[in-house]
Design an enzyme around this catalytic site. Structure first.
Site, PDB file in Angstrom:
ATOM      1  CG  ASP A  71      -1.921   1.072   1.278  1.00  0.00           C
ATOM      2  OD1 ASP A  71      -2.127   1.717   0.236  1.00  0.00           O
ATOM      3  OD2 ASP A  71      -2.515   1.306   2.346  1.00  0.00           O
ATOM      4  CG  ASP A  91      -0.337   5.886  -2.097  1.00  0.00           C
ATOM      5  OD1 ASP A  91      -0.854   4.942  -2.723  1.00  0.00           O
ATOM      6  OD2 ASP A  91      -1.003   6.704  -1.432  1.00  0.00           O
TER       7      ASP A  91
HETATM    8 MG    MG Z   1      -3.398   3.301  -0.577  1.00  0.00          MG
END
Ligand code: MG
Ligand code: NAI
Length: 334
Positions: free
Chosen positions: A228, A232
């Site tokens: 995650d 980004d």
């Molecule tokens: Mg995310």
């Protein structure tokens, strides 16, 4: 010609807007779709007291693929569970695939081509948290089954797509049992793929190397939370969240969504970048076997950007709707 049944969950904030533009684009292709609209997210919660109504689940069950926008997670409701996390779990969408390729955007690096595989069903995302005297605990679960299938998917894709290297990202020096297990499985599976260079990297070191030498990465596979965060970071190197696309793939169902969230401050202003959703739709078309249309859309996007037509987040002045119109015009007249 086959007619694809696509479940559409726009969600909250800019979600329904960027997905709306994506549907306009998909309708402009030669393919046939039936779009089945369903509700999900915070707006749905306000209406039905659940962010994922059962009707939405049954719509998703009946369709060929799911197109998902973005949802708002209200921080003040303690028991609230984001429907995207529930859908991943419900349909066992174990592989979160995030391809990052440099786009012709002048301000961005031009040498990045990374596919990130993020385990999508366990780790800290099981939402198992409880209070203890003086604090709180979050359970981090890593299993053999889930680790094996995501690592295997990464290697299989590497072979299929002629990629050279798979980097396993972990923190096994501290998380000896959980990431230790993930790493051990990667080491053992890697032996089955002698044609692929196998590399191991600690997550903190990876975060740094991605900034210093992003061109040295090829395929990355990692656990849920690290994936995650790193995705980004890579999005930031390739144009930001406005262009980052993702696929959530399971054995029998798949969901496609932009990496970004509901960006409430941009909602209703016609300024959000729909590219992340367009590129997610391309991943959906590839999943459905419609490679030619996916290639055509990617080419139209490429031409649009090369002609310096872009939304505000990329340094341009185009509105969301005008950007879509331009992409469609390049689709029709390449
Ligand atoms: Mg995310
Ligand atoms: P966000 O991704 O919504 O926005 C972060 C920043 O990225 C925005 O301020 C904006 O500048 C930019 N951005 C994002 N998408 C863009 C687009 N299409 N075009 C132009 N700029 C864009 O993340 P944030 O602000 O942390 O979270 C907002 C809400 O979204 C929260 O409620 C959060 O929980 C939720 N969220 C939902 C996700 C999902 O539905 N899968 C993923 C991430 C966050």
């Amino acid at each position: 010609m086959k007619k694809y049944n696509i479940a559409v969950i726009g969600g909250d904030g800019i979600g329904p807007e960027v997905i709306g533009e994506t549907i306009i684009l998909l309708k402009a292709t030669e393919l046939e779709f039936k779009f089945s609209y369903a509700e999900g997210g915070y707006e749905a919660y306000k209406k039905y007291k659940t962010p994922l109504p059962t009707e939405t689940i049954s719509t998703c069950k009946k369709c060929d693929a799911i197109l998902f926008g973005a949802v708002t997670t209200p921080p003040h409701i303690e028991k609230y569970k984001s429907p995207i996390i529930s859908l991943r779990k419900l349909f066992d969408l174990y592989a979160n695939v995030r391809p990052f390729v440099s786009l012709p955007i002048p301000s961005q690096r031009q040498d990045i081509n990374i596919i990130l595989f993020r385990e999508n069903t366990e780790d800290l995302y099981m939402g198992e948290e409880y209070k203890i005297p003086g604090g709180a605990v979050a359970k981090r679960i890593i299993t053999k089954k889930a680790s094996k299938r995501i690592i295997q998917t990464a290697f299989e894709t590497a072979v299929k797509k002629n990629r050279k290297k798979v980097t396993v990202v972990h923190k096994a020096n501290v998380l000896r049992l959980t990431d230790g297990l993930f790493l051990k499985i990667a080491q053992s599976l890697s032996k089955k793929y002698p044609g692929i260079i196998y590399e191991e990297m600690l997550v903190d070191s990876c975060a740094m190397q991605l900034i210093k030498k992003p061109e040295s990465f090829d395929v990355i596979v990692t656990t849920n939370m690290f994936g995650d965060i790193l995705s980004d970071e890579i999005a930031g190197l390739t144009g930001g969240l406005g262009v980052a696309a993702s696929a959530n793939i399971g054995r029998t169902q798949a969901l496609f969504e932009p990496v970004h969230g509901s960006a409430p401050k941009y909602a209703g202003k016609n300024i959000a970048n729909p590219l992340a959703s367009f590129l997610s739709a391309c991943l959906m078309l590839e999943y459905l076997g419609e490679m030619r249309t996916a290639v055509k859309i990617r080419k139209a996007i490429d031409s649009t950007l090369r002609n310096k037509y872009m939304t505000k987040d990329l340094g341009g002045t185009a509105s969301m709707t005008d950007f879509t119109k331009k992409v469609i015009s390049y689709y029709n007249y390449p």
